[in-house]
Write an enzyme that holds these catalytic residues in place. Structure first.
Site, short mmCIF file in Angstrom:
data_model
loop_
_atom_site.label_atom_id
_atom_site.label_comp_id
_atom_site.label_asym_id
_atom_site.label_seq_id
_atom_site.Cartn_x
_atom_site.Cartn_y
_atom_site.Cartn_z
N CYS A 110 0.80 -1.23 0.00
CA CYS A 110 0.00 0.00 0.00
C CYS A 110 0.83 1.28 0.00
O CYS A 110 0.27 2.37 -0.09
CB CYS A 110 -0.95 -0.02 1.18
SG CYS A 110 -1.97 -1.51 1.17
N HIS A 155 -2.61 8.23 6.15
CA HIS A 155 -2.88 6.94 5.52
C HIS A 155 -4.32 6.53 5.88
O HIS A 155 -5.09 6.19 5.00
CB HIS A 155 -1.85 5.90 5.99
CG HIS A 155 -1.96 4.59 5.29
ND1 HIS A 155 -1.93 4.47 3.92
CD2 HIS A 155 -2.12 3.32 5.76
CE1 HIS A 155 -2.06 3.20 3.58
NE2 HIS A 155 -2.18 2.48 4.67
N HIS A 168 -9.72 2.58 -0.01
CA HIS A 168 -8.26 2.38 -0.05
C HIS A 168 -7.87 1.85 -1.43
O HIS A 168 -8.20 0.73 -1.79
CB HIS A 168 -7.86 1.40 1.04
CG HIS A 168 -6.38 1.27 1.22
ND1 HIS A 168 -5.47 1.90 0.39
CD2 HIS A 168 -5.64 0.59 2.13
CE1 HIS A 168 -4.24 1.61 0.79
NE2 HIS A 168 -4.31 0.81 1.85
#
Lengths: 272, 395
Positions: B157, B290, B324
């Protein structure tokens, strides 16, 4: 950039040869038990290179892989197919990311520096090596781990045959497994060699007129006189890293390794 | 030391918020969410919420100007990368390096292949050809006519944040003048089922940094930024949109998929990125966090922020609007950071409830106007991988 240590192995399924993997005795036991075999072998190689350089904890880890954690990826794909709709076991998913090997090395050694994983077919290792060189230019005192590894799966044999039949792969070749890791950096102590240059790009950007002879273009890891290392590295995306380790072991005075992935070419120039 | 400044001269993005950077900006200004039920992708998770790009593969292929017989990852990537190049005024055949990022690559087509293979055949072998995660970058370079280095970062990620960091390294070291850096990831069964197996998915629209958060919503998208040596941008008469002033990547070395309780890796990444930019923490006007919405991430990330900042500046997780987007997230949020600086915007962290127990700060909950000159943007991933970028409005 000084190359302080190198370790490698190749495994050719069906060849009848035993793979000699350095560093298997260095693996942290509880962690190693949970790893699948090819990841264990790659990590052993990394630990062997660090042990040879006398380094407990590298200041950065730069890693390349063409196809990543193939076995776990396949396992999770099949898990989805088999058990669609029910709750799946996440283990193979957690281990399927391309940066699993580099992450596990960091975890085992508590290595908190940069940790980068590159994937671009046969030029994956080139990008890792270039990133390591750039890191060492910024932080000349550091010592970093650089390497690449790729797994073999029986499915790959099947795919290679099918891809060869369909004209996607130009030569009949048996895919293999392999890894090589190096410790780079530092000015003192014994060196195995040095990285003179790493280039990537279209062929005309890689082969500029500066005394490097023309390239005759075998599929994988050929030196610039046309000879290929592929018989010794085995055919896998980390072959360029293994070839670099072999060239260092052969103690050749200087070598330029060429590889390509589609239009993208990679050149590694090392010297003693 | 006198090193070249890294200017951002073009941006491009596609996400659940829409196609193109102006669609992203309007949604951020209005505090609009792109999270919803699936409308275009046949994924086996009807009970979950997603940040799906509202278009079929055929629609995306038309937009991208290619045929649809390729991974959705490639289609999304082409659309965002082309927008960034056009924004920067570059046409085909340019001497530009491509640092792309992806975690799934052609996984959607590998899944189709696996289904046939499980049924006993190996039909559609061409679908397995694009499995390698780097394959999408070749396709982008080929279709966009880029003639430079091509490589793919794949650090889960944090992938595209790392692509941007590497782009800065190439420019600062004198190896490149212009780099197209970013990432792309499409929704597919592999990641949907993977995060579901990890119990990391919220069964409601996600609530990052809330005490009652229940996990993430997966999203998809692509974002690319043109990084250019400042003097070169100036020489061709381009006014930079912003600057990539600093970047860092560290490893938490705690667990394969979870962050340490004290957020050591995230803390060091933020600290080192600010040091790389030569800026004190007080100068940060906005943190694009994040903030995935998982219990582990948001708690440890906020601990790290509170360790670094005496007073935590306004912070938001735009994943509350996009979901995400995995390897695309770092670049997508860098594009958002540029938009926020250009348009004096502090965007919203949607659906925030109560603050996490024991922590003193809370995210910004509604879009508002404020001068934004420095943004810290973070991205963390599997393998303990932690990255932070510092983006600034002036060099």
């Amino acid at each position: 950039m000084i190359i302080r240590a190198a370790a490698h192995y190749t495994l050719r399924p069906g060849s009848g040869e035993e793979a000699v993997v350095p560093g298997m005795d260095l693996l942290p036991k509880p962690m190693a038990r949970r790893m699948i075999a090819p990841v264990r072998r790659a990590m052993a190689c990394a630990l062997a290179a660090l042990a040879e350089a006398g380094i407990e904890r590298p200041d950065g880890i730069f890693y390349g892989t063409g196809l990543g954690c193939l076995a776990d990826t396949q396992e999770f794909l099949l898990e989805i197919e088999r058990n669609a709709g029910s709750l799946l076991a996440p283990t193979s998913f957690m281990r399927s990311t391309h940066n699993t090997v580099a992450g596990l090395i960091a975890l085992a050694l508590k290595a908190q520096g940069p940790n980068l994983t590159f994937s671009q077919g046969f030029t994956s290792f080139h990008a890792a090596l270039l990133a390591a060189v750039m890191h060492l230019e910024r932080r000349p005192g550091d010592r970093v781990l650089v390497g690449a590894s790729d797994e073999h799966l029986p499915l790959l044999d099947h795919l290679f045959d099918a891809l060869h039949g369909a004209g996607f792969v130009p030569q009949a070749a048996r895919p293999a497994e392999g890894a090589a890791f190096f410790v780079l950096g530092g000015a003192d102590g014994v060196a195995k060699g040095r990285v003179v240059d790493v280039r990537m790009g279209p062929v005309d950007r890689v082969l500029v007129d500066d005394g490097i002879p023309a390239w005759t273009g075998a599929l994988v890891t050929s030196v610039t006189n046309g000879a290929s290392y592929v018989d010794r590295t085995g055919l896998h995306h980390s072959a360029p890293a293994v070839a670099m380790a072999l060239a260092l072991a052969d103690a050749v005075p200087a070598v330029q390794l060429m590889d390509r992935e589609g239009e993208q070419h990679g050149l590694i120039h090392i010297a003693r | 030391m006198n090193r070249p400044s890294v200017a951002i001269t073009g941006i491009g993005a596609i996400s659940a918020l829409g196609t193109g950077t102006s669609a992203q900006l309007s949604a951020l200004r209005e505090g609009r969410s792109g999270i919803g039920r699936l409308a275009h992708l046949p994924l086996p998770s009807p009970e979950l919420w997603f940040g799906e790009v509202k278009a079929s593969n055929a629609d995306l292929a038309t937009l991208a100007g290619v045929d649809a017989e390729r991974s959705r990852t490639v289609l999304l990537g082409l659309i965002a990368a082309r927008e960034a190049l056009q924004d920067a005024g570059f046409g085909p055949g340019a001497d530009i390096d491509l640092l792309s990022a992806s975690t799934v690559g052609g996984m959607d087509r590998s899944e189709a292949f696996a289904t046939g293979w499980m049924a006993g055949g190996a039909d559609g072998i061409d679908r397995a050809v694009g499995h390698a995660v780097g394959d999408h970058a070749h396709q982008l370079a080929r279709h966009l006519g880029l003639r430079g280095r091509v490589t793919t970062l794949s650090t889960a990620c944090s992938s595209s944040a790392n692509a941007l960091m590497l782009g800065a390294w190439l420019i600062r070291s004198g190896r490149a003048e212009v780099v197209l850096a970013g990432g792309t990831d499409a929704l597919c069964r592999f990641t949907t089922e993977g995060f579901r197996a990890l119990s990391a998915m919220d069964t409601a629209p996600c609530r990052p940094f809330s005490a009652d958060r229940g996990g993430m919503n997966l999203g998809e998208g692509a974002a690319y930024l043109v990084l250019e040596r400042s003097d070169r941008a100036e020489a061709r008469g381009r006014t930079p949109l912003a600057w990539l002033a600093g970047a860092a990547n560290t490893n938490d070395a705690h667990h394969q998929t979870a962050t340490s309780p004290e957020g050591e890796g995230p803390f060091q990444a933020m600290r080192e990125a600010l040091a790389d930019a030569g800026l004190p923490a007080e100068q940060v006007d906005l943190i694009n966090a994040h903030g995935t919405g998982t219990d582990n991430n948001d708690g440890t990330e906020q601990v790290a922020m509170e360790r670094l900042f005496a007073t935590v500046p306004p912070f938001v997780s735009t994943k509350s609007a996009t979901g995400h987007t995995l390897a695309a997230a770092g670049a997508l949020e860098a594009v958002f950071s540029v938009l926020c600086m250009r348009h004096d915007l502090i965007p919203a962290n949607l659906r925030f409830g109560a603050p996490i127990e024991g922590l003193r700060s809370a995210p910004n909950t509604a879009p508002r106007t404020a001068s934004v000159r420095t943004v810290l943007s973070t991205s963390f991933g599997f393998g303990g991988n932690d990255s932070a970028l510092v983006l600034t409005a002036t060099p």
